[in-house]
Motif scaffolding. Structure first.
Motif, PDB file in Angstrom:
ATOM      1  N   GLN A  65     -12.000  14.808 -13.437  1.00  0.00           N
ATOM      2  CA  GLN A  65     -11.153  13.639 -13.659  1.00  0.00           C
ATOM      3  C   GLN A  65      -9.724  13.963 -13.270  1.00  0.00           C
ATOM      4  O   GLN A  65      -9.206  15.043 -13.576  1.00  0.00           O
ATOM      5  CB  GLN A  65     -11.208  13.186 -15.112  1.00  0.00           C
ATOM      6  N   LEU A  66      -9.107  13.009 -12.608  1.00  0.00           N
ATOM      7  CA  LEU A  66      -7.714  13.137 -12.206  1.00  0.00           C
ATOM      8  C   LEU A  66      -6.980  11.875 -12.628  1.00  0.00           C
ATOM      9  O   LEU A  66      -7.493  10.779 -12.457  1.00  0.00           O
ATOM     10  CB  LEU A  66      -7.598  13.309 -10.692  1.00  0.00           C
ATOM     11  N   GLN A  67      -5.810  12.049 -13.161  1.00  0.00           N
ATOM     12  CA  GLN A  67      -5.020  10.896 -13.590  1.00  0.00           C
ATOM     13  C   GLN A  67      -3.599  11.055 -13.078  1.00  0.00           C
ATOM     14  O   GLN A  67      -2.909  12.007 -13.439  1.00  0.00           O
ATOM     15  CB  GLN A  67      -5.006  10.783 -15.104  1.00  0.00           C
ATOM     16  N   ALA A  68      -3.190  10.120 -12.247  1.00  0.00           N
ATOM     17  CA  ALA A  68      -1.823  10.137 -11.727  1.00  0.00           C
ATOM     18  C   ALA A  68      -0.959   9.172 -12.513  1.00  0.00           C
ATOM     19  O   ALA A  68      -1.398   8.072 -12.856  1.00  0.00           O
ATOM     20  CB  ALA A  68      -1.823   9.759 -10.250  1.00  0.00           C
ATOM     21  N   TYR A  69       0.264   9.580 -12.786  1.00  0.00           N
ATOM     22  CA  TYR A  69       1.192   8.692 -13.471  1.00  0.00           C
ATOM     23  C   TYR A  69       2.622   9.107 -13.134  1.00  0.00           C
ATOM     24  O   TYR A  69       2.839  10.150 -12.498  1.00  0.00           O
ATOM     25  CB  TYR A  69       0.972   8.678 -14.977  1.00  0.00           C
TER      26      TYR A  69
ATOM     27  N   THR B  99       3.079  12.838 -11.652  1.00  0.00           N
ATOM     28  CA  THR B  99       2.268  13.865 -12.288  1.00  0.00           C
ATOM     29  C   THR B  99       0.798  13.557 -12.106  1.00  0.00           C
ATOM     30  O   THR B  99       0.380  12.400 -12.224  1.00  0.00           O
ATOM     31  CB  THR B  99       2.589  13.944 -13.794  1.00  0.00           C
ATOM     32  N   CYS B 100       0.033  14.599 -11.825  1.00  0.00           N
ATOM     33  CA  CYS B 100      -1.419  14.473 -11.739  1.00  0.00           C
ATOM     34  C   CYS B 100      -2.024  15.415 -12.766  1.00  0.00           C
ATOM     35  O   CYS B 100      -1.882  16.637 -12.657  1.00  0.00           O
ATOM     36  CB  CYS B 100      -1.897  14.840 -10.343  1.00  0.00           C
TER      37      CYS B 100
ATOM     38  N   GLY C 106       4.013   2.024  -2.449  1.00  0.00           N
ATOM     39  CA  GLY C 106       2.567   2.059  -2.354  1.00  0.00           C
ATOM     40  C   GLY C 106       1.962   2.638  -3.612  1.00  0.00           C
ATOM     41  O   GLY C 106       2.676   2.972  -4.569  1.00  0.00           O
ATOM     42  N   VAL C 107       0.653   2.753  -3.595  1.00  0.00           N
ATOM     43  CA  VAL C 107      -0.056   3.385  -4.708  1.00  0.00           C
ATOM     44  C   VAL C 107      -0.303   4.841  -4.331  1.00  0.00           C
ATOM     45  O   VAL C 107      -0.827   5.133  -3.253  1.00  0.00           O
ATOM     46  CB  VAL C 107      -1.387   2.678  -5.011  1.00  0.00           C
ATOM     47  N   TYR C 108       0.090   5.726  -5.216  1.00  0.00           N
ATOM     48  CA  TYR C 108      -0.045   7.160  -4.980  1.00  0.00           C
ATOM     49  C   TYR C 108      -1.208   7.714  -5.796  1.00  0.00           C
ATOM     50  O   TYR C 108      -1.313   7.456  -6.995  1.00  0.00           O
ATOM     51  CB  TYR C 108       1.254   7.877  -5.345  1.00  0.00           C
ATOM     52  N   TYR C 109      -2.044   8.476  -5.123  1.00  0.00           N
ATOM     53  CA  TYR C 109      -3.226   9.048  -5.751  1.00  0.00           C
ATOM     54  C   TYR C 109      -3.207  10.569  -5.610  1.00  0.00           C
ATOM     55  O   TYR C 109      -2.743  11.098  -4.608  1.00  0.00           O
ATOM     56  CB  TYR C 109      -4.503   8.549  -5.061  1.00  0.00           C
TER      57      TYR C 109
ATOM     58  N   GLY D  84      -8.378  10.184  -8.537  1.00  0.00           N
ATOM     59  CA  GLY D  84      -7.977   9.609  -9.806  1.00  0.00           C
ATOM     60  C   GLY D  84      -7.427   8.215  -9.602  1.00  0.00           C
ATOM     61  O   GLY D  84      -7.260   7.746  -8.483  1.00  0.00           O
ATOM     62  N   GLN D  85      -7.154   7.564 -10.710  1.00  0.00           N
ATOM     63  CA  GLN D  85      -6.468   6.284 -10.623  1.00  0.00           C
ATOM     64  C   GLN D  85      -5.055   6.506 -10.111  1.00  0.00           C
ATOM     65  O   GLN D  85      -4.421   7.496 -10.466  1.00  0.00           O
ATOM     66  CB  GLN D  85      -6.427   5.618 -12.003  1.00  0.00           C
ATOM     67  N   GLY D  86      -4.597   5.639  -9.314  1.00  0.00           N
ATOM     68  CA  GLY D  86      -3.287   5.809  -8.721  1.00  0.00           C
ATOM     69  C   GLY D  86      -2.159   5.324  -9.598  1.00  0.00           C
ATOM     70  O   GLY D  86      -2.370   4.729 -10.664  1.00  0.00           O
ATOM     71  N   THR D  87      -0.965   5.610  -9.130  1.00  0.00           N
ATOM     72  CA  THR D  87       0.230   5.136  -9.812  1.00  0.00           C
ATOM     73  C   THR D  87       1.095   4.409  -8.790  1.00  0.00           C
ATOM     74  O   THR D  87       1.288   4.898  -7.672  1.00  0.00           O
ATOM     75  CB  THR D  87       0.978   6.299 -10.486  1.00  0.00           C
TER      76      THR D  87
END
Length: 125
Positions: free
Chosen positions: A2-6, A20-21, A91-94, A116-119
Motif C-alpha cells: 500500500q502506498l499513500q501520497a499526501y 509525502t508517500c 496535476g495529481v501526483y502519485y 497509491g492514491q494520488g494527491t
C-alpha cells in the motif's frame, strides 16, 4: 503493498510543496520508488525516481533543478519536494513502486504495478 501520497494543495507560482508517500506492507529499503504525475488531459509522466541504494536518482531533463526526491528509511516514507512551482506542475501526483525493480531509471521508464492514491497539486498563476 500500500502506498499513500499526501501533502498536495493549492499554492501560488513560485511556492514550494513537499509531498509525502507513506508505505505499508513492504519495506521501502528495497525497491526503487518513484513519483509520477498526471495533468488534466495529459498522459501520466514520471517526475522522479530513487534507486534502492538511495544514492541514484533520476529526473527527466525538463524537471531537473526543481524536484528533489528523498527517502526516510526509519519512517518508511519517500518525499518529493517541488520548488519554484509553476502552473504547468498542476496535476495529481502519485507514488509508485515495483518490488522487483531496484533501478531508478528503469522504474521511471516503466509502468510500475503498485500505485497509491494520488494527491492533487494546483498551482495558481
Amino acid at each position: 503493498v500500500q502506498l499513500q501520497a499526501y501533502g498536495g494543495g493549492l499554492v501560488q507560482t513560485g511556492g514550494t510543496l513537499r509531498l509525502t508517500c507513506a508505505a505499508s506492507g513492504f519495506s521501502m529499503n528495497r525497491p526503487a520508488i518513484g513519483w509520477f504525475r498526471q495533468a488534466p488531459g495529459k498522459e501520466r509522466e514520471a517526475v522522479s525516481c530513487l534507486s534502492t541504494n538511495n544514492y541514484i536518482t533520476y529526473y527527466p531533463d525538463f524537471l531537473k533543478g526543481r524536484f528533489t526526491i528523498a527517502r526516510d528509511k526509519t519512517k518508511n516514507t519517500v518525499y518529493l519536494q517541488i520548488d519554484n512551482l509553476r502552473p504547468e506542475d498542476t496535476g495529481v501526483y502519485y507514488c509508485s513502486t515495483d518490488l522487483g525493480q531496484s533501478s531508478s531509471y528503469a522504474l521511471c521508464h516503466s509502468s510500475p504495478p503498485n500505485w497509491g492514491q494520488g494527491t492533487q497539486v494546483t498551482v495558481s498563476s
